[in-house]
Enzyme design. Structure first.
Site, PDB file in Angstrom:
ATOM      1  CB  CYS A 164      -4.837  34.704 -13.075  1.00  0.00           C
ATOM      2  SG  CYS A 164      -6.290  34.989 -14.092  1.00  0.00           S
ATOM      3  CB  SER A 197      -4.695  37.156 -17.793  1.00  0.00           C
ATOM      4  OG  SER A 197      -4.676  36.286 -16.691  1.00  0.00           O
ATOM      5  CE1 TYR A 251       0.061  36.622 -15.156  1.00  0.00           C
ATOM      6  CE2 TYR A 251       0.978  37.793 -17.040  1.00  0.00           C
ATOM      7  CZ  TYR A 251      -0.108  37.449 -16.257  1.00  0.00           C
ATOM      8  OH  TYR A 251      -1.355  37.902 -16.571  1.00  0.00           O
ATOM      9  NE  ARG A 265      17.429   2.958   3.620  1.00  0.00           N
ATOM     10  CZ  ARG A 265      16.806   1.911   4.135  1.00  0.00           C
ATOM     11  NH1 ARG A 265      16.562   0.848   3.396  1.00  0.00           N
ATOM     12  NH2 ARG A 265      16.405   1.914   5.377  1.00  0.00           N
ATOM     13  CE  LYS A 272      18.583  -4.233   2.001  1.00  0.00           C
ATOM     14  NZ  LYS A 272      17.675  -5.269   2.570  1.00  0.00           N
ATOM     15  NE  ARG A 313      20.950  -7.215   4.348  1.00  0.00           N
ATOM     16  CZ  ARG A 313      21.734  -6.151   4.483  1.00  0.00           C
ATOM     17  NH1 ARG A 313      23.010  -6.200   4.109  1.00  0.00           N
ATOM     18  NH2 ARG A 313      21.251  -5.031   4.977  1.00  0.00           N
ATOM     19  N   GLY A 344      10.425  -2.413   4.996  1.00  0.00           N
ATOM     20  CA  GLY A 344       9.560  -3.353   5.708  1.00  0.00           C
ATOM     21  C   GLY A 344       8.625  -4.157   4.822  1.00  0.00           C
ATOM     22  CG  MET A 386       9.640  -7.409  -0.484  1.00  0.00           C
ATOM     23  SD  MET A 386      10.391  -7.364  -2.083  1.00  0.00           S
ATOM     24  CE  MET A 386      11.611  -6.143  -1.847  1.00  0.00           C
ATOM     25  CG  HIS A 435     -12.990   6.917  -2.748  1.00  0.00           C
ATOM     26  ND1 HIS A 435     -13.488   7.871  -1.896  1.00  0.00           N
ATOM     27  CD2 HIS A 435     -13.302   7.319  -4.000  1.00  0.00           C
ATOM     28  CE1 HIS A 435     -14.097   8.806  -2.609  1.00  0.00           C
ATOM     29  NE2 HIS A 435     -13.997   8.497  -3.898  1.00  0.00           N
TER      30      HIS A 435
END
Ligand code: ADP
Ligand code: MG
Ligand code: MG
Length: 893
Positions: A849, A781, A869, A340, A31, A101, A110, A112, A462
């Site tokens: 894969c 692969s 790939y 911002r 800010k 501020r 929100g 602080m 959790h």
């Protein structure tokens, strides 16, 4: 002497000290840095100064003592502000009012607090009432200060203040605080002071306490929790911005509002926002009064509106991103209070990135980097439409709102414990697991569920961690939700939901609805998304293929941008209802001849499947894996056969003698095939060696299908892959079978197709002996699921249920290795195998894969390891395309 304080016009000094802009943001907070930057740009910003994050950290480290010299520097900066504004802090005749501020490096909305209107007391308010000619304004500001000071600085609860306001609104018959008459405001001030005995009269004291309160808020529980949940380091500290108040509540030519330079939900390039006449900042977000649409401001206050548009444009060009701005108009004059980079939905992120590149504001590369693979994931997830959510809410179906901890929409039947969730999910039901809170014991249920709801717990609970980890939508911490585990129901007030009832949860907003809301899957053909992914394709080096077993999946994969099939699991074709009995007979056959009989029935079926794949992926590789799982997976269980036997013996009939014999024979075979650890048993290449009729049949079906496709004008590129090999001798033998079968078919048909035979690398031994393997294998692969299991020597199914999540929670493992490739262990083996393989067979095609192929971090590792790939599920192909582009761009610089 440390410089603790920077005036908004000292941004050059801050830059000189800090170095780059990112460090300026670190020093002054986001800010503060932007307020100073806007000041430099000549955007109208009320004068002020920033106390640095370094001062905050010094304060915290000293146990709540302001660093030496800081207040002196504040005083000097304040002198500067007084000079610029021509007002004096604390002087009743001509008072300067300030806001205080918070502002950390990363925005923590929100978390602080801010105090407005600092500098008012009895005398100042009384004089201001006269000098401003607006007593209503003076006392409105004063009562706001006392309330904010009381709650933010002194930690008083908000309710007593709100109760007093409510009492006066009733008494005077008005709907909102803004309409309270001046006399009422004066009385309110007195009442507020009574419940705020520690409110300091002295403006300097107010300022000091407010600054310290902001410092302290950095270590408050709210802020700490937020940082934990969003991975923001705890040692950054917050800056404090002290700024001249401008007043949106000084009459009808005053307003205050917020604006986004583009639409935050859709990304549309049009300024949007809300504002309120005769109000102060917090009123707009607090939602106490219905706000007006920003477009109306064009009529209401055309000059200020035009200026705002011009500034918005300018700030966007300056920051090269969409801006979220706070502004206030005081007596017709516009002031900017904050800007911002704006928060946006996944949809908006994609559209804004593409349009900014098209406008020439950013490069294509930057556009690609601005969208995260997770946003693409979210973009393509099933969602509820806004219309449906609003309609459900209007119909009273919104049960509750909780914390939005894991995004996405989920619909399912409520299950109150993990075992029920698993049982129902196995029976094909969709469930939402609802618990007061979750524990490691619940993880299997969480995995089986579409989504998770808990009444307790926060962003780092959790439930929240596990849900995010597995990409399950979740809403937690719904305090008003009463769960009755005994009674098997839950309730919010009068609304009761029983176990088995449907609910719909929206993890992005935290909403829980009763009933089933329809979900929509957003369109991959979205113009902005396809443009962005097209750009990603220009940057990436890795090819992206898909795991697909059926032509429909192959077609979807192609639509999502897959460049071939990296894994077709042939056994899935065996599981189909009309084929399974034949498959079982084939497995249970006593002799090779008998087995051949059933394989002859299966071959044309497989051939049809393969032909569809070759047609869908014409010109692109299609890697088909030979049968892999342990055979018992195709067979009825021991108990099931016992029961059948029992039934036959109970009710004898003319034919039951033969039937009993047959069932007994089956039972014998099933018992023969029983293994203690089937995952490490008779499967993969071992099956092919001991039952060579199977690979022969599969090779014939594949090559015949390729010939069919070629004759029909397609360009088939079959690659036959042998799973789970551990020794080159296995490959020698199976390859010989495959080559014989292929040559035979091509001879018969008089058609030639190019094909390759390769192997999966799924065991440490295969990785360590990749050189010899590559003598036979034409491609590799990595089957990273099995390779992770064999490297860690843990079984995924068991480990995720028991200890693995705990390991991640407690930081023993940084991530679940089945979700993100383990860099050092599994990654190390891959590295060895790539080197060994390419040394033996330069330029051989190597990829992975499995689910890791769609995980962004794993894709980055594959890029780093030099694979050709990644192959993943069709739905994750777009995510992998973007992740591969990010890896390449990061790699380049
Ligand atoms: P938050 O981070 O919660 O947005 P802010 O520090 O931006 O906190 O301030 C809260 C509200 O107060 C915002 O609406 C802001 O525009 C307003 N505000 C802050 N400082 C001033 C000021 N000097 N003059 C007028 N309004 C202000
Ligand atoms: Mg705030
Ligand atoms: Mg703000």
């Amino acid at each position: 002497m440390t410089k603790w304080v920077y005036s908004f016009d000292e941004v050059a000094e801050a830059e000189a000290l800090a170095g780059d802009w990112d460090s300026v943001r670190g020093l002054l907070g986001g800010k503060g840095a932007n307020l100073a930057d806007m000041t430099r740009l000549g955007v109208p910003v009320p004068p002020g100064f920033t106390i640095t994050t370094v001062a905050c950290n010094a304060y915290t480290d000293a146990g709540g003592v302001v660093p030496e010299g800081m207040w002196d520097q504040v005083r000097i900066a304040l002198d500067g502000v007084e000079e610029k504004t021509g007002k004096k802090f604390g002087d009743p005749k001509n008072p300067l009012l300030l806001s205080c501020r918070s502002g950390a490096k990363f925005s923590m909305p929100g978390m602080m607090d801010t105090v407005l209107d600092i500098g008012l007391n009895h005398d100042v308010a009384a004089e201001l009432a006269v000098s401003s000619g607006d007593p209503h304004f003076a006392y409105d500001s004063y009562r706001r200060l006392i309330q904010m000071f009381g709650s933010v600085v002194l930690g008083n609860p908000d309710e007593p203040y709100e109760e007093i306001l409510e009492e006066f609104r009733k008494k005077t018959g008005v709907a909102t605080d803004a309409e309270l008459p001046t006399d009422a405001l004066k009385e309110i001030v007195e009442r507020f002071l009574e419940i705020t005995p520690r409110f300091p009269d002295d403006p300097n004291e107010q300022l000091k306490l407010a600054v310290e309160a902001v410092f302290k808020s950095w270590s408050g529980k709210r802020a700490v929790d937020y940082r934990n949940a969003s991975n923001i380091p705890h040692d950054l500290g917050t800056a404090v911005n002290v700024q001249t108040m401008v007043f949106g509540n000084l009459g009808d030519d005053c307003l205050t509002g917020v604006a986004m330079s583009r639409h935050g939900a859709t990304g549309e390039n049009h300024i949007e926002g809300d504002y309120l006449f005769n109000a102060q900042g917090e009123d707009v977000v607090a939602g106490i009064r219905a706000t007006l649409h920003l477009e109306d401001m064009a009529n209401d206050m055309p000059h200020a509106y035009e200026e705002l548009l011009a500034i918005s444009d300018r700030l966007e060009k300056h920051y090269r991103d969409m801006q979220d701005m706070e502004f206030t108009v005081e007596n017709g004059k516009l002031w900017l209070l904050q800007t911002r980079d704006g928060k946006r939905t996944a949809q908006a992120a994609v559209r804004i990135a593409v349009e900014m590149a098209e406008e020439g504001l950013i490069s294509k590369e930057e556009a690609v980097m601005r969208v995260t693979p997770d946003q693409i994931d979210f973009f393509l997830h099933p969602q509820f439409t806004r219309e449906d959510r609003e309609a459900a809410t209007a119909a009273g179906k919104l049960l509750a709102k909780g914390l939005n901890v894991s995004p996405g929409a989920a619909v399912g039947q409520v299950a109150f414990d993990a075992d029920t969730a698993v049982t129902w999910a196995e029976a094909g039901k969709k469930v939402v697991l609802v618990r007061p809170e979750t524990k490691p014991d619940d993880v299997h249920g969480m995995l089986a569920a579409q989504g998770i709801v808990t009444s307790r717990g926060g962003r780092t609970s959790h439930a929240a961690l596990v849900a995010r980890q597995f990409g399950k939508p979740a809403v937690v911490g719904i305090a008003e939700l009463e769960i009755d585990l005994e009674g098997r129901n839950m309730a919010v007030e009068d609304t009761v939901v029983n176990e088995g009832d449907f609910i719909s949860i929206e993890g992005t907003s935290g909403e829980v609805f009763v009933g089933e809301l329809p979900t929509v899957v957003p369109d991959i053909k979205d113009r902005w998304l396809s443009t962005l992914l097209g750009w990603a394709d220009e940057f990436r080096r890795l090819r992206v293929m898909a795991n697909a077993d059926y032509p429909v999946d192959a077609n979807r994969a192609k639509e999502y941008g897959a460049q071939g099939i990296g894994l077709c699991r042939t056994e899935h074709m065996f599981f189909e209802a009309e084929r399974l009995p034949t498959v079982q007979k084939m497995i249970l056959a006593d002799t090779a001849e008998e087995r051949q009989k059933y394989l002859d029935i299966l071959r044309p079926m497989q051939r049809e499947d393969f032909r569809g794949l070759f047609e869908a992926m014409s010109g692109m590789p299609v890697i088909i894996r030979m049968i892999d799982p342990p055979l018992h997976e195709f067979l009825p269980g021991h108990d099931e056969l016992e029961e059948e036997l029992h039934d036959l013996e109970e009710s004898p009939s003319a034919t039951s003698g033969d039937e009993i014999k047959e069932v007994e024979r089956k039972l014998g075979r099933v018992d023969d095939l029983h293994e203690e650890n089937p995952m490490l048993g008779f499967r993969g290449v071992r099956l092919a060696l001991l039952m060579p009729e199977i690979p022969r049949m599969q090779a014939r079906a594949i090559i015949a299908a390729a010939c069919d496709a070629k004759e029909a004008g397609f360009d088939p590129k079959p690659e036959i892959m042998i799973p789970l090999s551990i020794h080159v001798k296995e490959l020698e033998r199976v390859k010989a079978i495959v080559v014989d079968a292929a040559e035979e078919i091509m001879e018969q048909r008089g058609v030639r197709v190019d094909y390759q035979v390769g192997t999966m690398v799924e065991t440490p031994r295969a990785a360590m002996t990749a050189g010899p393997l590559a003598r036979e294998a034409e491609f590799f692969s990595f089957g990273t699921n099995d390779l992770t299991q064999t490297t860690f020597a843990i079984s995924r199914d068991d480990a995720e249920k028991s200890f693995l999540i705990r390991y991640v929670e407690e930081g023993i493992l940084p991530v679940n290795p089945f979700q993100t490739l383990d860099r050092l262990g599994v990654g190390g083996l891959i590295k060895i195998a790539v080197e060994g393989g390419r040394k033996q067979r330069p330029g051989m095609e190597i990829g992975i894969c499995g689910e890791h192929g769609g995980d962004p971090d794993s894709v980055a590792l594959c890029h780093e390891l030099g694979l050709d790939y990644v192959s993943c599920s069709p739905f994750r192909v777009p995510i992998a395309r973007l992740a591969a582009a990010h890896a390449a761009i990061n790699d380049a610089g």
